[in-house]
Structures are given as C-alpha cells and as structure tokens.
Design a protein around this motif. Structure first.
Motif, PDB file in Angstrom:
ATOM      1  N   GLN A  56      87.005 -32.901 -38.640  1.00 40.65           N
ATOM      2  CA  GLN A  56      86.305 -34.169 -38.567  1.00 40.65           C
ATOM      3  C   GLN A  56      86.778 -34.990 -37.371  1.00 40.65           C
ATOM      4  O   GLN A  56      86.003 -35.720 -36.752  1.00 40.65           O
ATOM      5  N   GLY A  57      88.065 -34.849 -37.037  1.00 42.92           N
ATOM      6  CA  GLY A  57      88.604 -35.608 -35.922  1.00 42.92           C
ATOM      7  C   GLY A  57      88.603 -34.880 -34.596  1.00 42.92           C
ATOM      8  O   GLY A  57      88.383 -35.493 -33.545  1.00 42.92           O
ATOM      9  N   LEU A  58      88.835 -33.562 -34.626  1.00 47.55           N
ATOM     10  CA  LEU A  58      89.062 -32.823 -33.381  1.00 47.55           C
ATOM     11  C   LEU A  58      88.139 -31.629 -33.179  1.00 47.55           C
ATOM     12  O   LEU A  58      88.233 -30.955 -32.149  1.00 47.55           O
ATOM     13  N   GLY A  59      87.292 -31.342 -34.139  1.00 49.02           N
ATOM     14  CA  GLY A  59      86.388 -30.215 -34.003  1.00 49.02           C
ATOM     15  C   GLY A  59      86.886 -28.981 -34.727  1.00 49.02           C
ATOM     16  O   GLY A  59      88.082 -28.823 -35.001  1.00 49.02           O
ATOM     17  N   VAL A  60      85.958 -28.083 -34.998  1.00 52.85           N
ATOM     18  CA  VAL A  60      86.259 -26.897 -35.800  1.00 52.85           C
ATOM     19  C   VAL A  60      87.256 -25.976 -35.117  1.00 52.85           C
ATOM     20  O   VAL A  60      88.185 -25.463 -35.756  1.00 52.85           O
ATOM     21  N   ALA A  61      87.105 -25.761 -33.828  1.00 51.75           N
ATOM     22  CA  ALA A  61      87.993 -24.833 -33.123  1.00 51.75           C
ATOM     23  C   ALA A  61      89.430 -25.320 -33.153  1.00 51.75           C
ATOM     24  O   ALA A  61      90.366 -24.539 -33.393  1.00 51.75           O
ATOM     25  N   GLU A  62      89.638 -26.608 -32.912  1.00 49.61           N
ATOM     26  CA  GLU A  62      90.991 -27.150 -32.930  1.00 49.61           C
ATOM     27  C   GLU A  62      91.575 -27.137 -34.336  1.00 49.61           C
ATOM     28  O   GLU A  62      92.777 -26.900 -34.531  1.00 49.61           O
ATOM     29  N   ALA A  63      90.733 -27.366 -35.321  1.00 48.14           N
ATOM     30  CA  ALA A  63      91.208 -27.306 -36.703  1.00 48.14           C
ATOM     31  C   ALA A  63      91.703 -25.910 -37.042  1.00 48.14           C
ATOM     32  O   ALA A  63      92.773 -25.739 -37.646  1.00 48.14           O
ATOM     33  N   ARG A  64      90.953 -24.907 -36.642  1.00 51.27           N
ATOM     34  CA  ARG A  64      91.349 -23.537 -36.920  1.00 51.27           C
ATOM     35  C   ARG A  64      92.659 -23.204 -36.202  1.00 51.27           C
ATOM     36  O   ARG A  64      93.547 -22.566 -36.775  1.00 51.27           O
ATOM     37  N   ARG A  65      92.772 -23.616 -34.950  1.00 46.92           N
ATOM     38  CA  ARG A  65      94.009 -23.356 -34.200  1.00 46.92           C
ATOM     39  C   ARG A  65      95.212 -23.971 -34.893  1.00 46.92           C
ATOM     40  O   ARG A  65      96.286 -23.360 -34.970  1.00 46.92           O
ATOM     41  N   PHE A  66      95.064 -25.167 -35.392  1.00 44.73           N
ATOM     42  CA  PHE A  66      96.167 -25.882 -36.031  1.00 44.73           C
ATOM     43  C   PHE A  66      96.560 -25.226 -37.354  1.00 44.73           C
ATOM     44  O   PHE A  66      97.735 -24.932 -37.591  1.00 44.73           O
ATOM     45  N   ILE A  67      95.600 -25.005 -38.216  1.00 43.86           N
ATOM     46  CA  ILE A  67      95.901 -24.465 -39.544  1.00 43.86           C
ATOM     47  C   ILE A  67      96.450 -23.044 -39.452  1.00 43.86           C
ATOM     48  O   ILE A  67      97.307 -22.646 -40.258  1.00 43.86           O
ATOM     49  N   GLU A  68      96.016 -22.280 -38.443  1.00 47.16           N
ATOM     50  CA  GLU A  68      96.438 -20.886 -38.308  1.00 47.16           C
ATOM     51  C   GLU A  68      97.534 -20.697 -37.266  1.00 47.16           C
ATOM     52  O   GLU A  68      97.879 -19.558 -36.934  1.00 47.16           O
ATOM     53  N   ALA A  69      98.118 -21.769 -36.775  1.00 45.30           N
ATOM     54  CA  ALA A  69      99.100 -21.681 -35.685  1.00 45.30           C
ATOM     55  C   ALA A  69     100.297 -20.818 -36.063  1.00 45.30           C
ATOM     56  O   ALA A  69     100.811 -20.895 -37.183  1.00 45.30           O
ATOM     57  N   ASP A  70     100.761 -20.016 -35.111  1.00 49.11           N
ATOM     58  CA  ASP A  70     101.951 -19.197 -35.316  1.00 49.11           C
ATOM     59  C   ASP A  70     103.237 -20.014 -35.205  1.00 49.11           C
ATOM     60  O   ASP A  70     104.271 -19.621 -35.765  1.00 49.11           O
ATOM     61  N   ASP A  71     103.166 -21.131 -34.493  1.00 46.59           N
ATOM     62  CA  ASP A  71     104.382 -21.898 -34.232  1.00 46.59           C
ATOM     63  C   ASP A  71     104.498 -23.146 -35.113  1.00 46.59           C
ATOM     64  O   ASP A  71     105.406 -23.963 -34.919  1.00 46.59           O
ATOM     65  N   PHE A  72     103.603 -23.309 -36.061  1.00 44.06           N
ATOM     66  CA  PHE A  72     103.662 -24.467 -36.960  1.00 44.06           C
ATOM     67  C   PHE A  72     103.134 -24.055 -38.316  1.00 44.06           C
ATOM     68  O   PHE A  72     102.019 -23.529 -38.429  1.00 44.06           O
ATOM     69  N   ASP A  73     103.931 -24.296 -39.357  1.00 45.14           N
ATOM     70  CA  ASP A  73     103.555 -23.930 -40.721  1.00 45.14           C
ATOM     71  C   ASP A  73     102.990 -25.179 -41.410  1.00 45.14           C
ATOM     72  O   ASP A  73     103.742 -25.998 -41.958  1.00 45.14           O
ATOM     73  N   PHE A  74     101.672 -25.307 -41.374  1.00 44.34           N
ATOM     74  CA  PHE A  74     101.046 -26.494 -41.952  1.00 44.34           C
ATOM     75  C   PHE A  74     101.380 -26.641 -43.432  1.00 44.34           C
ATOM     76  O   PHE A  74     101.688 -27.748 -43.914  1.00 44.34           O
ATOM     77  N   MET A  75     101.305 -25.551 -44.186  1.00 44.82           N
ATOM     78  CA  MET A  75     101.530 -25.641 -45.622  1.00 44.82           C
ATOM     79  C   MET A  75     102.947 -26.091 -45.945  1.00 44.82           C
ATOM     80  O   MET A  75     103.166 -26.884 -46.866  1.00 44.82           O
ATOM     81  N   ALA A  76     103.925 -25.583 -45.197  1.00 43.38           N
ATOM     82  CA  ALA A  76     105.305 -26.008 -45.419  1.00 43.38           C
ATOM     83  C   ALA A  76     105.477 -27.478 -45.072  1.00 43.38           C
ATOM     84  O   ALA A  76     106.171 -28.223 -45.784  1.00 43.38           O
ATOM     85  N   TRP A  77     104.874 -27.900 -43.951  1.00 40.29           N
ATOM     86  CA  TRP A  77     104.944 -29.307 -43.554  1.00 40.29           C
ATOM     87  C   TRP A  77     104.315 -30.195 -44.621  1.00 40.29           C
ATOM     88  O   TRP A  77     104.889 -31.214 -45.038  1.00 40.29           O
ATOM     89  N   ASN A  78     103.153 -29.802 -45.111  1.00 38.74           N
ATOM     90  CA  ASN A  78     102.452 -30.586 -46.121  1.00 38.74           C
ATOM     91  C   ASN A  78     103.243 -30.651 -47.427  1.00 38.74           C
ATOM     92  O   ASN A  78     103.224 -31.673 -48.126  1.00 38.74           O
ATOM     93  N   HIS A  79     103.943 -29.572 -47.742  1.00 36.17           N
ATOM     94  CA  HIS A  79     104.711 -29.529 -48.991  1.00 36.17           C
ATOM     95  C   HIS A  79     105.789 -30.613 -49.017  1.00 36.17           C
ATOM     96  O   HIS A  79     106.099 -31.150 -50.090  1.00 36.17           O
ATOM     97  N   HIS A  80     106.338 -30.945 -47.870  1.00 37.62           N
ATOM     98  CA  HIS A  80     107.356 -32.003 -47.825  1.00 37.62           C
ATOM     99  C   HIS A  80     106.758 -33.344 -48.253  1.00 37.62           C
ATOM    100  O   HIS A  80     107.417 -34.128 -48.948  1.00 37.62           O
ATOM    101  N   GLN A  81     105.517 -33.623 -47.840  1.00 36.38           N
ATOM    102  CA  GLN A  81     104.874 -34.855 -48.298  1.00 36.38           C
ATOM    103  C   GLN A  81     104.597 -34.773 -49.803  1.00 36.38           C
ATOM    104  O   GLN A  81     104.772 -35.748 -50.531  1.00 36.38           O
ATOM    105  N   ASP A  82     104.205 -33.594 -50.261  1.00 34.99           N
ATOM    106  CA  ASP A  82     103.987 -33.412 -51.700  1.00 34.99           C
ATOM    107  C   ASP A  82     105.274 -33.653 -52.488  1.00 34.99           C
ATOM    108  O   ASP A  82     105.220 -34.079 -53.651  1.00 34.99           O
ATOM    109  N   ALA A  83     106.408 -33.371 -51.865  1.00 38.56           N
ATOM    110  CA  ALA A  83     107.697 -33.525 -52.550  1.00 38.56           C
ATOM    111  C   ALA A  83     108.294 -34.912 -52.351  1.00 38.56           C
ATOM    112  O   ALA A  83     109.432 -35.154 -52.771  1.00 38.56           O
ATOM    113  N   GLY A  84     107.546 -35.812 -51.717  1.00 32.88           N
ATOM    114  CA  GLY A  84     107.997 -37.195 -51.651  1.00 32.88           C
ATOM    115  C   GLY A  84     108.228 -37.770 -50.272  1.00 32.88           C
ATOM    116  O   GLY A  84     108.493 -38.969 -50.144  1.00 32.88           O
ATOM    117  N   ARG A  85     108.161 -36.941 -49.213  1.00 30.84           N
ATOM    118  CA  ARG A  85     108.345 -37.495 -47.878  1.00 30.84           C
ATOM    119  C   ARG A  85     107.156 -38.398 -47.533  1.00 30.84           C
ATOM    120  O   ARG A  85     106.015 -38.085 -47.859  1.00 30.84           O
TER     121      ARG A  85
END
Length: 208
Positions: free
Chosen positions: A27-56
């Motif tokens: 919605q903010g950056l386009g479909v291609a950039e979204a795919r690059r971010f969520i599937e990035a080899d150098d950034f684990d989106f799910m792990a990052w998001n889990h920290h917010q789920d755990a209270g960060r």
C-alpha cells in the motif's frame, strides 16, 4: 482431556482474521518492494514482528530497523503506517465462532499481536465481540509459544488449561499448548476445524 471441553481458545491471525503483511507494505511502496522486504535474505520480518508481539514498542521496533537494516526502514514504516490493509475477516471460521457462541460455549482469544496495533482489529471485526475475552501477547509481554501466554488465558477464563481446546495455525504453538495440558488443534481450514470440534462434542454443524 476427559469429558466435554469447558471452553475454546482461538488464535486470531490466520484463523479468524487473515493477516497479509505484504499488503500493508505494498500500500505504501508497491507490490514489488513489498515482496522484496517480506522475502529478504538479510532481514527476518517475522522475527522482527515477533518482538513487537512480545511487548516491544513500535517506536523501538522501527529504531531497531533503522540501526541494523537502514535500507529496510521505509518498508517497516510502510507496514506500520498501512497495517489495517493487512487484515481481513475469514468468514468460514467466523461462522464456527458464531455457532459456538449461539450455543453458549465460552470462547476466548489468545493472540500474538502488538498491543499498539490490536485496536485496529478490535474496532473493525465484530467476531471479537463474541469472545468472552482476548489475551493480547503485546499487552502481557509474553508471546506464544511462551508458557506465560497460555497461563494468562487460563487466568482470564478461570479454567484450568486441561479443560481448554486451543486452535492455532502454527504447529509450534499447538505443541506448546499440548505440553501444558491443553487440547491443541492445528488449524488447517474451517472444514477440518469443524470436524475436530465435533469430535470433541462441541455444537457446530457438520461440513457440507
């Protein structure tokens, strides 16, 4: 578990509410950039998001990305800015909740969710008002499969874990629930869930 379950505990994300983080980024950056971010080899989106789920806090989460992966900071910001776009109701499972609610079965939610983002869901999805209570991991600072998350739902329900059926789409969360004495059901779809609940004597209609 022996006898009829005393209550059913539902995970929310991808069980009652579809969650597609790529849609928010797109919605903010386009479909291609979204795919690059969520599937990035150098950034684990799910792990990052889990920290917010755990209270960060969200602010601390963004600060972490800016510090460690600055090239992904705008993508993380787009995800948070457009978060509501990532959510949609799953009507087939919501129908099961309505049937249980109408039959008087106590119902609870146990969700891994940022405390700051959860109000978007609470305001938007009427199914949450059918639940007696919802334990939000970010609010208690303990995310599944942390045993403290399951203990929290036992506390709010006033029921022992051994009397609760627990429905979640992640095997690790179901296994943790089983280890604590809950009756875990791995969610793979509404039809399978109907069958599993009927096997436990709960009042839901059979699959068509």
């Amino acid at each position: 578990m022996t006898g009829l379950p005393a209550a059913v505990v539902f995970d929310l994300g991808n069980v009652l509410i579809d969650w597609d983080p790529a849609a928010a980024v797109a919605q903010g950056l386009g479909v291609a950039e979204a795919r690059r971010f969520i599937e990035a080899d150098d950034f684990d989106f799910m792990a990052w998001n889990h920290h917010q789920d755990a209270g960060r806090s969200l602010a601390d989460g963004i600060a972490e990305v800016r510090r460690t992966h600055p090239h992904w900071a705008s993508h993380a910001e787009a995800y948070l800015a457009h978060f509501p776009t990532s959510l949609a109701e799953l009507p087939d499972t919501v129908a099961i909740v309505r049937e249980l609610h109408d039959a008087g079965v106590p119902l609870y939610g146990l969700t891994n969710w940022s405390a700051e983002l959860f109000p978007h869901a609470r305001e938007r999805f009427g199914v949450l008002r059918l639940l007696d209570d919802v334990v939000v991991s970010g609010a208690i600072r303990a995310a599944k499969p942390d045993p403290r998350a399951y203990a929290a739902v036992a506390e709010v329900s006033g029921l022992p874990l051994g009397r609760l059926v627990f429905v979640d789409d992640k095997r690790s969360n179901v296994d943790a629930a089983d280890a604590l004495g809950m009756d875990g059901v791995l969610f793979t779809g509404a039809d399978d869930l109907r069958a599993a609940l009927r096997e436990r004597g709960l009042p839901v209609r059979p699959t068509a």
